[in-house]
Motif scaffolding. Structure first.
Motif, short mmCIF file in Angstrom:
data_model
loop_
_atom_site.label_atom_id
_atom_site.label_comp_id
_atom_site.label_asym_id
_atom_site.label_seq_id
_atom_site.Cartn_x
_atom_site.Cartn_y
_atom_site.Cartn_z
N ASN A 124 65.81 -3.18 25.97
CA ASN A 124 66.92 -2.68 25.18
C ASN A 124 68.11 -2.27 26.06
OD1 ASN A 124 65.57 -2.93 22.67
ND2 ASN A 124 64.49 -1.00 23.03
N PHE A 125 67.91 -2.32 27.37
CA PHE A 125 68.98 -1.96 28.29
C PHE A 125 69.98 -3.10 28.43
CE2 PHE A 125 65.54 0.85 29.85
CZ PHE A 125 66.21 2.07 29.83
N GLU A 126 71.15 -2.76 28.96
CA GLU A 126 72.18 -3.74 29.28
C GLU A 126 72.41 -3.72 30.79
OE1 GLU A 126 73.23 -5.74 27.03
OE2 GLU A 126 72.41 -4.69 25.29
N LEU A 127 73.13 -4.72 31.29
CA LEU A 127 73.38 -4.79 32.74
C LEU A 127 74.05 -3.53 33.27
CD1 LEU A 127 74.47 -8.47 33.56
CD2 LEU A 127 72.55 -7.20 34.52
N ASP A 128 74.90 -2.91 32.45
CA ASP A 128 75.59 -1.69 32.89
C ASP A 128 74.64 -0.53 33.11
OD1 ASP A 128 77.97 -3.03 32.79
OD2 ASP A 128 78.57 -2.25 30.84
N ASP A 129 73.45 -0.61 32.52
CA ASP A 129 72.48 0.46 32.67
C ASP A 129 71.72 0.37 33.99
OD1 ASP A 129 72.94 1.62 30.11
OD2 ASP A 129 71.80 -0.01 29.20
N LEU A 130 71.84 -0.77 34.67
CA LEU A 130 71.14 -0.96 35.94
C LEU A 130 71.91 -0.25 37.05
CD1 LEU A 130 68.63 -2.52 36.96
CD2 LEU A 130 70.16 -4.42 37.51
N VAL A 131 71.24 0.70 37.71
CA VAL A 131 71.88 1.49 38.77
C VAL A 131 71.26 1.08 40.11
CG1 VAL A 131 72.34 3.78 39.69
CG2 VAL A 131 72.32 3.41 37.20
N LEU A 132 72.05 0.37 40.92
CA LEU A 132 71.57 -0.15 42.20
C LEU A 132 72.60 0.16 43.28
CD1 LEU A 132 70.45 -3.69 40.95
CD2 LEU A 132 68.93 -1.75 41.39
N ASP A 133 72.16 0.09 44.53
CA ASP A 133 73.15 0.24 45.61
C ASP A 133 74.05 -1.00 45.62
OD1 ASP A 133 72.36 -1.60 48.16
OD2 ASP A 133 70.58 -1.03 47.04
N PRO A 134 75.25 -0.89 46.17
CA PRO A 134 76.24 -1.97 46.07
C PRO A 134 75.74 -3.32 46.58
CG PRO A 134 77.29 0.04 46.86
CD PRO A 134 75.82 0.31 46.83
N GLU A 135 75.01 -3.35 47.68
CA GLU A 135 74.54 -4.62 48.23
C GLU A 135 73.56 -5.31 47.29
OE1 GLU A 135 72.19 -6.39 52.15
OE2 GLU A 135 72.75 -4.27 52.07
N THR A 136 72.62 -4.54 46.76
CA THR A 136 71.65 -5.12 45.82
C THR A 136 72.36 -5.60 44.56
OG1 THR A 136 69.95 -3.62 46.65
CG2 THR A 136 69.53 -4.67 44.53
N GLN A 137 73.29 -4.81 44.04
CA GLN A 137 74.02 -5.19 42.85
C GLN A 137 74.80 -6.47 43.07
OE1 GLN A 137 74.06 -3.45 39.64
NE2 GLN A 137 74.74 -5.55 39.27
N HIS A 138 75.39 -6.62 44.24
CA HIS A 138 76.16 -7.82 44.55
C HIS A 138 75.26 -9.05 44.54
CE1 HIS A 138 79.33 -10.28 46.28
NE2 HIS A 138 78.49 -10.69 47.22
N GLN A 139 74.05 -8.93 45.07
CA GLN A 139 73.13 -10.06 45.09
C GLN A 139 72.64 -10.42 43.68
OE1 GLN A 139 70.59 -8.34 48.38
NE2 GLN A 139 70.65 -10.46 49.08
N ILE A 140 72.43 -9.40 42.86
CA ILE A 140 72.06 -9.66 41.46
C ILE A 140 73.18 -10.40 40.75
CG2 ILE A 140 71.55 -8.58 39.23
CD1 ILE A 140 69.20 -8.49 41.10
N ASP A 141 74.43 -9.99 41.01
CA ASP A 141 75.59 -10.67 40.41
C ASP A 141 75.66 -12.13 40.87
OD1 ASP A 141 76.27 -8.32 39.17
OD2 ASP A 141 77.78 -7.73 40.65
N ASP A 142 75.30 -12.39 42.13
CA ASP A 142 75.29 -13.76 42.64
C ASP A 142 74.28 -14.62 41.87
OD1 ASP A 142 77.22 -13.24 44.51
OD2 ASP A 142 75.83 -13.01 46.19
N ILE A 143 73.10 -14.05 41.62
CA ILE A 143 72.08 -14.80 40.88
C ILE A 143 72.58 -15.10 39.47
CG2 ILE A 143 69.75 -14.71 39.90
CD1 ILE A 143 68.95 -12.92 42.22
#
Length: 536
Positions: A278-297
């Motif tokens: 039920n979560f959205e991508l905005d609910d995911l709290v990650l450090d900037p490097e991890t978040q950047h890699q998720i965005d790449d995927i």
């Protein structure tokens, strides 16, 4: 045997063969003696198909089509009227198939009848039908040969008796007709069509027509290219190509027959479970490097076909995408996989490796084969949690068990390399994964324990909308306690339950601290110990 679709060839030697056919589709019964012969000369009257018969027209010329890879997506129906549309489409297609088979029998046995070719049998008009079946026919401009292949594969699932035509026996040889193909199901007693059955229906005994349609339906049709139609295993002593059962892929069969989406899991014993959130991508709290890699995927999943298609990269870059998620428990690995699925429209299936791994030689490989084969060609993500169970380091061979374990790892490498979909492996300890896997990953992403700033974000997001006592200081809670997002969710659950028992329903600071105490007690620690470790 003669057919009215072609000028009869010259005959030198003939032998009479008797056949009795009941043509239910045309509503008449006849007995016919026909001649089988050896041709004196090689004369081919039939040519490759000159008609491309679509739902819109029966007079459009055939084009030699080479389909580029396309993703076929069907929309599930919602509600009774749309479900009735689905039934109506299937009913009309099955009636049409029955008439086409009857026409083929009439032509094959040189019986007088209303048709001089199967193309004269009018196909149903699906233009005003909104079912997933009609959507597939219209959106991908299926011609009648493809439509016949599709409904023939579906027939055993919804009207098996339409194939009873093919139980006709050759009375001279006291056996079934070879040209009908098919498999007699020993359990249900029904007829399972093979590719030979399809070729008989669409081509009769005209060799040039047969060869052209064989090439077209196997290599050029979107149904086989997209693995909507698949072929089962054939017996070792039979022709591999034409004796293979004609099957509908499970996920397409589910939505075409019922209008409901297919779920990979089939019961309690299944190793696959579909993940939802039920979560959205905005609910995911990650450090900037991890978040950047998720965005790449996510970008790759959304735009890979645009980036690669039509360039020299298609010759260099292997299909599929393989990712390793690693980090402590509760840091968001499973949630990230679920959110990638949700944001891209791809189904994600968590594979229970405890149900895959087996102590019996060969069973693990068979279980993996089943999962990968079902997922091949689908718009799915396979998520292997606790991946080091199967993807662990290989060892020096000292016993037969060591050799078997190493063979499983090697087999997994091979399956991952060939899989054209998305594979995510998750582990708590990266060092447990065999090094041979590392260069096969397009990305290895570390999910770290959240720092103070991200812990505060997680606390605030988790308790947003919860009635809290005044003065609750999330900055202090985030600073003092180094916990993961999973721990915060458990504390939330406990706190709101305690708060619900209170008359005013307010969650107190004490409830949060008590919840933390319960979590720390699981690992043999106290609130004070964790606070000291975090602050130090």
């Amino acid at each position: 045997m003669n057919t009215s679709e072609a000028t009869p060839p010259s005959w030198q030697h003939a032998a009479g063969v008797g056949a009795v056919i009941l043509l239910g589709g045309l509503g008449y019964y006849y007995t016919k003696t026909y001649q089988t012969t050896i041709p004196a000369t090689t004369k081919h009257e039939e040519e490759k198909p000159k008609k491309r018969i679509t739902a819109a027209s029966s007079k459009v010329e055939v084009e030699d089509r080479l389909y580029k890879p396309r993703k076929v997506t069907l929309t599930p129906v919602d509600g009774f009227p749309s479900t009735m549309d689905n039934y109506t489409a299937l009913q009309s297609e099955l009636d049409w198939l029955s008439s086409v088979i009857a026409a083929r029998m009439q032509l094959h046995f040189d019986q007088d009848g209303p048709y001089s070719s199967i193309e004269e049998v009018d196909e149903p008009d699906l233009s005003n039908n909104s079912s997933p079946y009609s959507q597939l026919v219209k959106d991908y401009t299926l011609d009648n040969y493809e439509r016949l292949m599709l409904i023939l594969a579906l027939a055993p699932h919804c009207r098996p008796q339409v194939l009873d035509f093919f139980f006709t026996r050759n009375s001279t040889y006291e056996r079934s007709f070879t040209e009908f193909g098919g498999i007699r199901d020993s359990t249900s007693g029904g007829f399972i069509p093979t590719f030979e059955t399809l070729l008989f229906i669409v081509a009769g005994d005209g060799l040039p027509r047969r060869l052209r349609l064989q090439e077209y339906l196997l290599q050029e049709s979107i149904l086989t290219e997209s693995k909507i139609i698949i072929f089962g295993p054939s017996s070792s002593n039979e022709p591999k190509l034409t004796s293979a059962p004609l099957l509908i892929a499970e996920e397409y069969g589910a939505i075409l027959l019922s209008g409901k989406p297919f779920q990979l899991e089939s019961g309690p014993a299944s190793p696959a479970k579909r993940l939802t959130t039920n979560f959205e991508l905005d609910d995911l709290v990650l450090d900037p490097e991890t978040q950047h890699q998720i965005d790449d995927i996510k970008y790759w999943l959304d735009h890979s076909s645009e980036v690669i298609n039509g360039s020299h990269l298609t010759r260099i870059i292997k299909p599929g995408y393989r990712v390793l998620f690693h980090g402590p428990p509760g840091t968001g690995k499973t949630l990230a996989a679920s959110l990638l699925s949700k944001s891209t429209g791809m189904g994600v299936y968590q594979i229970d490796l405890c149900r895959i791994d087996s102590k019996y030689i060969g069973d693990t490989e068979k279980n993996l084969d089943r999962v990968f084969n079902q997922a091949e060609g689908k718009n799915w993500i396979l998520f292997f949690d606790e991946a080091d169970i199967l993807f662990g380091r290989r060892t020096d061979i000292k016993t037969s068990n060591d050799r078997h374990a190493n063979e499983k790892v090697a087999y997994l490498l091979q399956k991952m390399e060939r899989f054209t979909g998305v594979v995510i492996l998750a582990t708590n300890k990266k060092e447990n994964i065999d090094e041979a896997f590392m260069h096969r990953f397009q990305a290895t992403i570390e999910f770290k324990m959240p720092d103070k700033e991200r812990r505060v974000q997680l606390w605030k997001k988790a308790f947003k909308g919860v009635r809290m006592e005044e003065g609750m200081d999330w900055e202090e809670i985030g600073r003092r306690f180094g916990v993961s997002g999973a721990v915060i969710q458990n504390v939330l659950r406990y706190s709101v339950l305690v708060g619900a028992r209170e008359e005013n329903g307010v969650v107190r600071r004490k409830d949060v601290l008590d919840g933390l105490e319960r979590e720390f007690r699981k690992v043999g620690k106290t609130v004070e110990q964790v606070s000291k470790e975090t602050l130090d």
